[in-house]
Design a protein around this motif. Structure first.
Motif, PDB file in Angstrom:
ATOM      1  N   ILE A  22      43.344 -56.273 -58.674  1.00  0.00           N
ATOM      2  CA  ILE A  22      42.125 -56.023 -59.744  1.00  0.00           C
ATOM      3  C   ILE A  22      42.669 -55.520 -61.113  1.00  0.00           C
ATOM      4  O   ILE A  22      42.327 -55.880 -62.074  1.00  0.00           O
ATOM      5  CB  ILE A  22      40.776 -55.439 -59.419  1.00  0.00           C
ATOM      6  CG1 ILE A  22      39.944 -56.150 -58.215  1.00  0.00           C
ATOM      7  CG2 ILE A  22      39.771 -55.061 -60.398  1.00  0.00           C
ATOM      8  CD1 ILE A  22      39.029 -55.403 -57.370  1.00  0.00           C
ATOM      9  N   GLY A  23      43.291 -54.309 -60.789  1.00  0.00           N
ATOM     10  CA  GLY A  23      44.075 -53.637 -61.893  1.00  0.00           C
ATOM     11  C   GLY A  23      44.990 -54.556 -62.595  1.00  0.00           C
ATOM     12  O   GLY A  23      45.109 -54.693 -63.901  1.00  0.00           O
ATOM     13  N   PRO A  31      38.683 -60.725 -67.497  1.00  0.00           N
ATOM     14  CA  PRO A  31      37.634 -59.957 -68.106  1.00  0.00           C
ATOM     15  C   PRO A  31      36.992 -59.313 -66.744  1.00  0.00           C
ATOM     16  O   PRO A  31      36.687 -59.986 -65.645  1.00  0.00           O
ATOM     17  CB  PRO A  31      36.548 -61.408 -68.568  1.00  0.00           C
ATOM     18  CG  PRO A  31      37.267 -62.271 -69.021  1.00  0.00           C
ATOM     19  CD  PRO A  31      38.664 -62.174 -68.093  1.00  0.00           C
ATOM     20  N   SER A  32      36.645 -58.293 -66.893  1.00  0.00           N
ATOM     21  CA  SER A  32      36.091 -57.409 -65.723  1.00  0.00           C
ATOM     22  C   SER A  32      34.990 -57.946 -65.166  1.00  0.00           C
ATOM     23  O   SER A  32      34.482 -57.945 -64.004  1.00  0.00           O
ATOM     24  CB  SER A  32      36.037 -55.996 -66.233  1.00  0.00           C
ATOM     25  OG  SER A  32      35.098 -55.854 -67.153  1.00  0.00           O
ATOM     26  N   THR A  33      33.965 -58.722 -66.075  1.00  0.00           N
ATOM     27  CA  THR A  33      32.807 -59.042 -65.605  1.00  0.00           C
ATOM     28  C   THR A  33      33.011 -60.556 -64.881  1.00  0.00           C
ATOM     29  O   THR A  33      31.876 -60.917 -64.324  1.00  0.00           O
ATOM     30  CB  THR A  33      31.967 -59.523 -67.166  1.00  0.00           C
ATOM     31  OG1 THR A  33      32.882 -60.622 -67.823  1.00  0.00           O
ATOM     32  CG2 THR A  33      31.645 -58.427 -67.940  1.00  0.00           C
ATOM     33  N   ARG A  34      34.014 -61.163 -64.667  1.00  0.00           N
ATOM     34  CA  ARG A  34      34.361 -62.155 -63.795  1.00  0.00           C
ATOM     35  C   ARG A  34      34.787 -61.566 -62.340  1.00  0.00           C
ATOM     36  O   ARG A  34      35.037 -62.589 -61.627  1.00  0.00           O
ATOM     37  CB  ARG A  34      35.471 -63.135 -64.310  1.00  0.00           C
ATOM     38  CG  ARG A  34      34.757 -63.797 -65.803  1.00  0.00           C
ATOM     39  CD  ARG A  34      35.981 -65.090 -65.920  1.00  0.00           C
ATOM     40  NE  ARG A  34      35.246 -65.864 -66.969  1.00  0.00           N
ATOM     41  CZ  ARG A  34      34.688 -67.030 -66.498  1.00  0.00           C
ATOM     42  NH1 ARG A  34      34.440 -67.214 -65.516  1.00  0.00           N
ATOM     43  NH2 ARG A  34      34.364 -67.628 -67.759  1.00  0.00           N
ATOM     44  N   ASP A  52      34.360 -51.344 -64.507  1.00  0.00           N
ATOM     45  CA  ASP A  52      33.729 -52.505 -64.996  1.00  0.00           C
ATOM     46  C   ASP A  52      33.430 -53.571 -64.333  1.00  0.00           C
ATOM     47  O   ASP A  52      33.026 -54.571 -64.894  1.00  0.00           O
ATOM     48  CB  ASP A  52      33.833 -52.467 -66.619  1.00  0.00           C
ATOM     49  CG  ASP A  52      33.662 -51.056 -67.359  1.00  0.00           C
ATOM     50  OD1 ASP A  52      32.735 -50.515 -66.850  1.00  0.00           O
ATOM     51  OD2 ASP A  52      34.267 -50.987 -68.160  1.00  0.00           O
ATOM     52  N   VAL A  53      33.815 -53.582 -62.889  1.00  0.00           N
ATOM     53  CA  VAL A  53      33.529 -54.749 -62.266  1.00  0.00           C
ATOM     54  C   VAL A  53      32.060 -54.668 -61.401  1.00  0.00           C
ATOM     55  O   VAL A  53      31.663 -53.675 -61.563  1.00  0.00           O
ATOM     56  CB  VAL A  53      34.800 -55.196 -61.086  1.00  0.00           C
ATOM     57  CG1 VAL A  53      36.122 -54.927 -62.087  1.00  0.00           C
ATOM     58  CG2 VAL A  53      34.763 -53.893 -60.004  1.00  0.00           C
TER      59      VAL A  53
END
Length: 276
Positions: A22-23, A31-34, A52-53
């Motif tokens: 993830i990092g 995008p962390s939103t994905r 922000d995930v």
């Protein structure tokens, strides 16, 4: 990397390796939103929220809108995690980093053939991992590229030609960091025995390991050639290497990796039998 940036990725299991991926993905522009992570441990969810995930305890909710699902759970809970998700993977690529879990096992539990099996290693935690990948025949070139992009976020990706070779990857790179740590431990201990302060022995050992690895990576010479280049006739290096040869260090390393491969095969068989 551009293709994977447009995908929704869900991680089932949010431990160290998942966090490393993830990092790495976020550092490369994902995008962390994905990104969604499902994990039953509140402490892990809180830690991941700082990136922000999306986090959840619900595995089914986590995979609902995913294009790619990465399984990063312990082998002993594999069946209990995957069985409730069976039949929900239409249009989704599955990437498994579960140690010992064969593709046939994953495919049967989830009722999908779009499965990529990965043997990662712990240097992924510092974006210098070495990952061996193998894919089911149903995985096309587009999916292979997506899997490569996910894993490349934390290091080198190497595709192998057969699933059996994953056991060899496990022996060489999966377990490999421990071999080098063992060598470092021994060199630090030797330095102390020769009169160096522990901090000095440690600093010299670690920098030497880093430098040797960097030389091997960047040089056009093989490791064998590099070794010869720093071994002067009748010099100090030759004296040390002669001790290694008398102790059959090379032969013992080869035997050790063969033992690791055999154990990898045994663990895979044990996991498969336990699920059946």
């Amino acid at each position: 990397m551009s293709a994977v940036l447009n995908c929704n990725i869900s991680f089932i299991g949010g431990g160290n390796m998942a966090q490393a991926l993830i990092g790495g993905l976020i550092a490369r522009g994902m995008p962390s939103t994905r990104i969604t992570v499902a994990d039953p441990v509140e402490k892990i969810r809180l830690l991941l929220e700082e990136k922000d995930v999306h986090v959840t305890e619900d595995n089914q909710a986590a995979i609902r809108d995913a294009d790619i699902v990465v399984f990063a759970v312990k082998p002993q809970v594999l069946a209990s995690v995957l069985q409730p998700l069976k039949g929900q993977f239409e249009g989704k690529l599955v990437i498994s980093i579960v140690a010992g879990a064969e593709i046939a096992t994953i495919s049967a539990l989830l009722d999908t053939d779009r499965v990529v099996r990965v043997m990662p290693n712990t240097p992924a935690l510092v974006q210098t991992g070495a990952h061996g990948l193998y894919a089911h025949d149903a995985v096309d070139s587009k999916d292979r590229e997506l899997a490569s992009q996910v894993l490349a976020a934390t290091g080198l990706t190497i595709w192998v030609n057969s699933e059996a070779q994953i056991d060899a990857v496990t022996a060489v790179s999966g377990s490999g960091p421990a071999y080098f740590f063992y060598m470092m431990e021994s060199m630090i201990r030797a330095g102390k025995n020769l009169g160096l302060d522990e901090k000095v022995a440690t600093a010299l050992t670690l920098q030497t390991a880093l430098g040797a690895a960097q030389m091997a990576i960047t040089s056009s010479n093989t490791p064998a050639e590099l070794r010869k280049n720093v071994t002067s006739p009748n010099g100090t290096t030759q004296a040390a290497l002669e001790v290694f040869d008398r102790a059959q260090v090379s032969q013992n390393i080869q035997a050790a990796l063969a033992a690791a491969k055999t154990r990898s095969q045994e663990l895979a068989a044990e996991l498969s039998d336990s699920i059946k």
